[in-house]
Design an enzyme around this catalytic site. Sequence first.
Site, PDB file in Angstrom:
ATOM      1  N   HIS A  59       4.876  -1.905   3.955  1.00  0.00           N
ATOM      2  CA  HIS A  59       4.927  -0.781   3.013  1.00  0.00           C
ATOM      3  C   HIS A  59       3.526  -0.265   2.734  1.00  0.00           C
ATOM      4  O   HIS A  59       2.533  -0.865   3.132  1.00  0.00           O
ATOM      5  CB  HIS A  59       5.649  -1.162   1.714  1.00  0.00           C
ATOM      6  CG  HIS A  59       4.935  -2.137   0.835  1.00  0.00           C
ATOM      7  ND1 HIS A  59       4.873  -3.493   1.101  1.00  0.00           N
ATOM      8  CD2 HIS A  59       4.272  -1.969  -0.331  1.00  0.00           C
ATOM      9  CE1 HIS A  59       4.201  -4.101   0.133  1.00  0.00           C
ATOM     10  NE2 HIS A  59       3.820  -3.185  -0.747  1.00  0.00           N
ATOM     11  N   HIS A  61       1.246   2.090  -0.440  1.00  0.00           N
ATOM     12  CA  HIS A  61       1.172   2.758  -1.740  1.00  0.00           C
ATOM     13  C   HIS A  61       0.009   3.730  -1.675  1.00  0.00           C
ATOM     14  O   HIS A  61      -1.013   3.440  -1.039  1.00  0.00           O
ATOM     15  CB  HIS A  61       0.862   1.770  -2.877  1.00  0.00           C
ATOM     16  CG  HIS A  61       1.876   0.705  -3.080  1.00  0.00           C
ATOM     17  ND1 HIS A  61       3.114   0.940  -3.601  1.00  0.00           N
ATOM     18  CD2 HIS A  61       1.812  -0.633  -2.848  1.00  0.00           C
ATOM     19  CE1 HIS A  61       3.782  -0.200  -3.689  1.00  0.00           C
ATOM     20  NE2 HIS A  61       3.014  -1.170  -3.231  1.00  0.00           N
ATOM     21  N   TYR A 149      -7.320  -2.612   4.793  1.00  0.00           N
ATOM     22  CA  TYR A 149      -6.575  -1.355   4.799  1.00  0.00           C
ATOM     23  C   TYR A 149      -6.337  -0.845   3.385  1.00  0.00           C
ATOM     24  O   TYR A 149      -5.205  -0.714   2.929  1.00  0.00           O
ATOM     25  CB  TYR A 149      -5.246  -1.536   5.540  1.00  0.00           C
ATOM     26  CG  TYR A 149      -5.420  -2.146   6.905  1.00  0.00           C
ATOM     27  CD1 TYR A 149      -6.194  -1.508   7.873  1.00  0.00           C
ATOM     28  CD2 TYR A 149      -4.823  -3.354   7.222  1.00  0.00           C
ATOM     29  CE1 TYR A 149      -6.361  -2.068   9.135  1.00  0.00           C
ATOM     30  CE2 TYR A 149      -4.977  -3.917   8.480  1.00  0.00           C
ATOM     31  CZ  TYR A 149      -5.745  -3.282   9.424  1.00  0.00           C
ATOM     32  OH  TYR A 149      -5.909  -3.823  10.673  1.00  0.00           O
TER      33      TYR A 149
END
Length: 180
Positions: A59, A61, A149
């Site tokens: 996922h 954000h 990341y």
Amino acid sequence: MQYRRATIKGGTYFFTLVTYKRQRLLCLPTNVCLLKNVFRYVMHQHPFIIDAFVLLPDHLHCIWTLPQGDRNFSIRWRLIKSYFSRQCITPSQENLSTSRQNKKERGIWQRRFWEHLIRDEIDFKNHLEYIHYNPVKHGLVKAPKDWEYSSFHRSVRQGTYDITWGAGQEIVYDSDIAKE
């Protein structure tokens, strides 16, 4: 029931996107490079500012600010998801559901995404910290500085954080901060 999204022209939004069936494919080096290129391409066509970002294996954000007079984040996400899906490296396609196979979808992303309109500076700070602490929360690293990341290092350069922020401590967030 009709799903409604909160939209304000020129608004700042927090987003969560999750891979289909939580496939752990986003942090593969080829996919990281692809995702960066896809974001650049879409940002060129439909400008926006990435205020914060974290990419995890299944996922991501981020916080975006849209240009004044623009509230269409959905087209940006549709393009990002579409361009990425066409070219990404994936695990075996055997686990795709029949309904997705019938629609010729590759099953890279969950169909929807979570968005939250940032209300004020406190709300922004809470979501910024949530983003940068997320790799620690998921047990991927011991400190935000150790996750590659993320926009954490940019925030350190800007003076928002000390490099040791979030190390050696557990940060707990209200349940309304993010949805995963």
